[in-house]
Scaffold this motif. Structure first.
Motif, PDB file in Angstrom:
ATOM      1  N   ALA A   1       0.833  -1.192   0.000  1.00  0.00           N
ATOM      2  CA  ALA A   1       0.000   0.000   0.000  1.00  0.00           C
ATOM      3  C   ALA A   1       0.877   1.254   0.000  1.00  0.00           C
ATOM      4  CB  ALA A   1      -0.930  -0.006   1.212  1.00  0.00           C
ATOM      5  N   ASP A   2       0.298   2.361  -0.401  1.00  0.00           N
ATOM      6  CA  ASP A   2       1.034   3.626  -0.430  1.00  0.00           C
ATOM      7  C   ASP A   2       1.563   3.958   0.965  1.00  0.00           C
ATOM      8  OD1 ASP A   2       0.461   3.879  -3.084  1.00  0.00           O
ATOM      9  OD2 ASP A   2      -1.269   5.207  -2.785  1.00  0.00           O
ATOM     10  N   GLY A   3       2.829   4.309   1.010  1.00  0.00           N
ATOM     11  CA  GLY A   3       3.437   4.699   2.278  1.00  0.00           C
ATOM     12  C   GLY A   3       4.039   3.550   3.070  1.00  0.00           C
ATOM     13  N   GLU A   4       3.795   2.307   2.665  1.00  0.00           N
ATOM     14  CA  GLU A   4       4.370   1.167   3.389  1.00  0.00           C
ATOM     15  C   GLU A   4       5.843   1.014   3.042  1.00  0.00           C
ATOM     16  OE1 GLU A   4       1.387  -2.237   4.600  1.00  0.00           O
ATOM     17  OE2 GLU A   4       1.398  -1.999   2.427  1.00  0.00           O
ATOM     18  N   ASP A   5       6.642   0.747   4.036  1.00  0.00           N
ATOM     19  CA  ASP A   5       8.086   0.665   3.870  1.00  0.00           C
ATOM     20  C   ASP A   5       8.503  -0.788   3.694  1.00  0.00           C
ATOM     21  OD1 ASP A   5      10.784   1.159   3.806  1.00  0.00           O
ATOM     22  OD2 ASP A   5      10.799   2.395   5.611  1.00  0.00           O
ATOM     23  N   ARG A   6       9.521  -1.002   2.861  1.00  0.00           N
ATOM     24  CA  ARG A   6      10.093  -2.342   2.687  1.00  0.00           C
ATOM     25  C   ARG A   6      11.113  -2.676   3.769  1.00  0.00           C
ATOM     26  NH1 ARG A   6      10.040  -4.855  -2.532  1.00  0.00           N
ATOM     27  NH2 ARG A   6       8.695  -3.767  -3.995  1.00  0.00           N
ATOM     28  N   LEU A   7      11.543  -1.697   4.538  1.00  0.00           N
ATOM     29  CA  LEU A   7      12.605  -1.904   5.518  1.00  0.00           C
ATOM     30  C   LEU A   7      12.027  -2.244   6.894  1.00  0.00           C
ATOM     31  CD1 LEU A   7      15.038   1.016   4.615  1.00  0.00           C
ATOM     32  CD2 LEU A   7      14.941  -1.296   3.684  1.00  0.00           C
ATOM     33  N   PHE A   8      12.640  -3.242   7.550  1.00  0.00           N
ATOM     34  CA  PHE A   8      12.264  -3.659   8.900  1.00  0.00           C
ATOM     35  C   PHE A   8      13.535  -3.666   9.754  1.00  0.00           C
ATOM     36  CE2 PHE A   8       8.900  -5.032   6.212  1.00  0.00           C
ATOM     37  CZ  PHE A   8       7.755  -5.100   6.974  1.00  0.00           C
ATOM     38  N   PRO A   9      14.027  -2.493  10.142  1.00  0.00           N
ATOM     39  CA  PRO A   9      15.322  -2.418  10.845  1.00  0.00           C
ATOM     40  C   PRO A   9      15.320  -3.064  12.222  1.00  0.00           C
ATOM     41  CG  PRO A   9      14.210  -0.290  10.850  1.00  0.00           C
ATOM     42  CD  PRO A   9      13.428  -1.172   9.933  1.00  0.00           C
ATOM     43  N   ASP A  10      14.141  -3.226  12.835  1.00  0.00           N
ATOM     44  CA  ASP A  10      14.073  -3.818  14.183  1.00  0.00           C
ATOM     45  C   ASP A  10      13.726  -5.304  14.172  1.00  0.00           C
ATOM     46  OD1 ASP A  10      14.394  -1.348  15.905  1.00  0.00           O
ATOM     47  OD2 ASP A  10      12.734  -0.739  14.615  1.00  0.00           O
ATOM     48  N   MET A  11      13.631  -5.887  13.006  1.00  0.00           N
ATOM     49  CA  MET A  11      13.299  -7.309  12.910  1.00  0.00           C
ATOM     50  C   MET A  11      14.537  -8.148  13.207  1.00  0.00           C
ATOM     51  SD  MET A  11      11.485  -9.256   9.718  1.00  0.00           S
ATOM     52  CE  MET A  11      11.460 -11.027   9.561  1.00  0.00           C
ATOM     53  N   LYS A  12      14.367  -9.170  14.045  1.00  0.00           N
ATOM     54  CA  LYS A  12      15.470 -10.026  14.479  1.00  0.00           C
ATOM     55  C   LYS A  12      15.149 -11.489  14.172  1.00  0.00           C
ATOM     56  CE  LYS A  12      16.816  -7.010  18.315  1.00  0.00           C
ATOM     57  NZ  LYS A  12      15.991  -5.872  17.865  1.00  0.00           N
ATOM     58  N   LEU A  13      16.154 -12.211  13.681  1.00  0.00           N
ATOM     59  CA  LEU A  13      16.015 -13.647  13.420  1.00  0.00           C
ATOM     60  C   LEU A  13      17.109 -14.384  14.163  1.00  0.00           C
ATOM     61  CD1 LEU A  13      15.214 -15.462  10.103  1.00  0.00           C
ATOM     62  CD2 LEU A  13      17.190 -16.205  11.432  1.00  0.00           C
ATOM     63  N   ARG A  14      16.705 -15.448  14.862  1.00  0.00           N
ATOM     64  CA  ARG A  14      17.639 -16.324  15.559  1.00  0.00           C
ATOM     65  C   ARG A  14      17.352 -17.767  15.142  1.00  0.00           C
ATOM     66  NH1 ARG A  14      19.021 -11.850  16.132  1.00  0.00           N
ATOM     67  NH2 ARG A  14      19.373 -10.669  18.075  1.00  0.00           N
ATOM     68  N   LYS A  15      18.389 -18.476  14.747  1.00  0.00           N
ATOM     69  CA  LYS A  15      18.224 -19.882  14.363  1.00  0.00           C
ATOM     70  C   LYS A  15      19.471 -20.648  14.781  1.00  0.00           C
ATOM     71  CE  LYS A  15      18.434 -22.945  10.363  1.00  0.00           C
ATOM     72  NZ  LYS A  15      18.664 -22.999   8.899  1.00  0.00           N
ATOM     73  N   VAL A  16      19.271 -21.757  15.491  1.00  0.00           N
ATOM     74  CA  VAL A  16      20.361 -22.669  15.828  1.00  0.00           C
ATOM     75  C   VAL A  16      19.929 -24.067  15.406  1.00  0.00           C
ATOM     76  CG1 VAL A  16      21.260 -21.296  17.728  1.00  0.00           C
ATOM     77  CG2 VAL A  16      19.478 -22.987  18.173  1.00  0.00           C
ATOM     78  N   GLY A  17      20.886 -24.883  15.040  1.00  0.00           N
ATOM     79  CA  GLY A  17      20.519 -26.230  14.622  1.00  0.00           C
ATOM     80  C   GLY A  17      21.717 -27.034  14.178  1.00  0.00           C
ATOM     81  N   ALA A  18      21.450 -28.293  13.874  1.00  0.00           N
ATOM     82  CA  ALA A  18      22.501 -29.201  13.441  1.00  0.00           C
ATOM     83  C   ALA A  18      21.904 -30.273  12.543  1.00  0.00           C
ATOM     84  CB  ALA A  18      23.189 -29.858  14.645  1.00  0.00           C
ATOM     85  N   SER A  19      22.702 -30.703  11.595  1.00  0.00           N
ATOM     86  CA  SER A  19      22.345 -31.812  10.716  1.00  0.00           C
ATOM     87  C   SER A  19      23.532 -32.763  10.663  1.00  0.00           C
ATOM     88  CB  SER A  19      22.016 -31.301   9.308  1.00  0.00           C
ATOM     89  OG  SER A  19      21.882 -32.380   8.392  1.00  0.00           O
ATOM     90  N   VAL A  20      23.279 -34.035  10.911  1.00  0.00           N
ATOM     91  CA  VAL A  20      24.326 -35.064  10.872  1.00  0.00           C
ATOM     92  C   VAL A  20      23.839 -36.190   9.969  1.00  0.00           C
ATOM     93  CG1 VAL A  20      25.712 -36.691  12.189  1.00  0.00           C
ATOM     94  CG2 VAL A  20      25.090 -34.486  13.203  1.00  0.00           C
ATOM     95  N   GLN A  21      24.637 -36.512   8.943  1.00  0.00           N
ATOM     96  CA  GLN A  21      24.254 -37.559   8.004  1.00  0.00           C
ATOM     97  C   GLN A  21      25.419 -38.516   7.772  1.00  0.00           C
ATOM     98  OE1 GLN A  21      21.457 -35.996   4.673  1.00  0.00           O
ATOM     99  NE2 GLN A  21      22.846 -34.307   5.116  1.00  0.00           N
ATOM    100  N   TYR A  22      25.086 -39.771   7.575  1.00  0.00           N
ATOM    101  CA  TYR A  22      26.099 -40.777   7.270  1.00  0.00           C
ATOM    102  C   TYR A  22      26.233 -40.913   5.763  1.00  0.00           C
ATOM    103  CZ  TYR A  22      28.687 -45.147   7.161  1.00  0.00           C
ATOM    104  OH  TYR A  22      29.638 -46.113   6.920  1.00  0.00           O
TER     105      TYR A  22
END
Length: 339
Positions: free
Chosen positions: A134-155
């Motif tokens: 919409a008019d006036g909506e910004d594409r920038l989200f400077p306060d948005m935070k993402l946290r991801k931890v994980g592991a993959s183990v394959q033989y």
């Protein structure tokens, strides 16, 4: 502390992967360089983004991570890379500012594939030229935070003939085409949050999303194959997937929570291509991991983590003085693992 612990884990995996005597099958399919140093110049970009579908609208939140350039060194399976995102290769494109710590470890012992993730990103922008806002909506989200931890183990079932290290670490040379099945497990957890709202205003009227939390576990199965042409040119492709059991919870501006359990497919893709020889290697590679979250209240969300890189490699024998200093790696292996 997180960085230190992750480095210790990677080091333990690396030193455990002995570069000892090769079998006849090994020498037929790939060559190792246990006594050589592998020097590299490289360009690399890492990222962790979030895709979201709601009300027929598809949103892709991306960080403004930098393209980094630097140098690295590998001895046996111990690797050190140092790089920096210089301003002249990262021009301003109106994508805002992202502060991040992206820890990705991809270790390839002979019969194993081990991936560790620790993503800590602050600052996102909405990607896509066809996105309708919409008019006036910004594409920038400077306060948005993402946290991801994980592991993959394959033989890796066919480690005697197929080498991931030839493609990724360049301390081996795959000389004949070969493939292998993979099987293992993976686990991921994390959250995405923004105190000012994750969704554009036009999509936040029914549910003003402020936080996403997730946890998933999955067995995985896959296949990898290296196509080698005239001994030097190679194309290595790998794909693994599994149906994960996961829980996702969404929180709105009032603190209300909606959650759901579901079984969703995740996937892990790798691609490597280039030229390899006993001294030189030139290649590009791409690693991408997608975690699909359990859908909640009409929101379909996935978290995608990637790393693409260009490598220029030169292998060389260390001088007598340096070779003596590098003997501690072999001594450490023998003390820890008896070989």
């Amino acid at each position: 502390m997180k960085f230190f612990l992750l480095c210790v884990c990677v080091w333990m995996v690396s030193v455990h992967n002995s570069q000892g005597q090769q079998t006849k099958d090994d020498t037929l399919y790939y060559q190792t360089f246990p006594s050589k140093l592998v020097g590299r110049y490289y360009l690399s970009r890492k990222f962790s983004g979030m895709g979201l579908e709601k009300g027929g609208e598809r949103l892709w939140y991306m960080p403004n991570s930098t393209l980094n350039t630097g140098f690295g060194l590998t001895y046996q399976n111990l690797t050190l890379n140092l790089a920096y995102g210089f301003g002249f290769i990262n021009p301003e494109r109106g994508r805002g500012e992202t502060n991040y710590l992206d820890l990705q470890a991809h270790a390839y012992p002979k019969n194993w594939v081990i991936d560790l993730f620790g993503q800590f990103y602050n600052g996102y922008f909405l990607s896509g030229d066809n996105l309708q806002l919409a008019d006036g909506e910004d594409r920038l989200f400077p306060d948005m935070k993402l946290r991801k931890v994980g592991a993959s183990v394959q033989y890796l079932f066919n480690g005697d003939k197929f080498s991931y290290r030839a493609a990724f670490l360049q301390n081996e040379w795959q000389q004949r085409s070969a493939g292998s099945f993979l099987a293992g497990m993976e686990v991921y957890g994390g959250q995405v949050r923004n105190q000012y709202g994750i969704l554009p205003t036009s999509l936040a009227r029914e549910f003003d999303l402020r936080q996403v939390k997730f946890m998933e576990w999955s067995p995985t199965i896959g296949y990898a194959y290296s196509l080698v042409v005239k001994k030097h040119f190679f194309l290595t492709l790998s794909a693994a997937s599994g149906f994960s059991v996961g829980r996702t919870s969404l929180h709105d501006a009032t603190g209300a929570e909606e959650r759901n359990w579901a079984v969703r497919p995740n996937y892990f893709l790798r691609g490597f291509t280039g030229y390899n020889s006993d001294r030189w290697s030139v290649n590009v590679n791409y690693v991408y991991n997608q975690v699909n979250l359990a859908p909640v209240a009409g929101h379909r969300i996935h978290v995608g983590t990637g790393n693409y890189r260009f490598n220029l490699i030169y292998r060389f024998a260390p001088g007598p003085k340096l070779a003596k200093k590098l003997d501690w790696i072999d001594r450490t292996k023998k003390k820890l693992f008896g070989r």
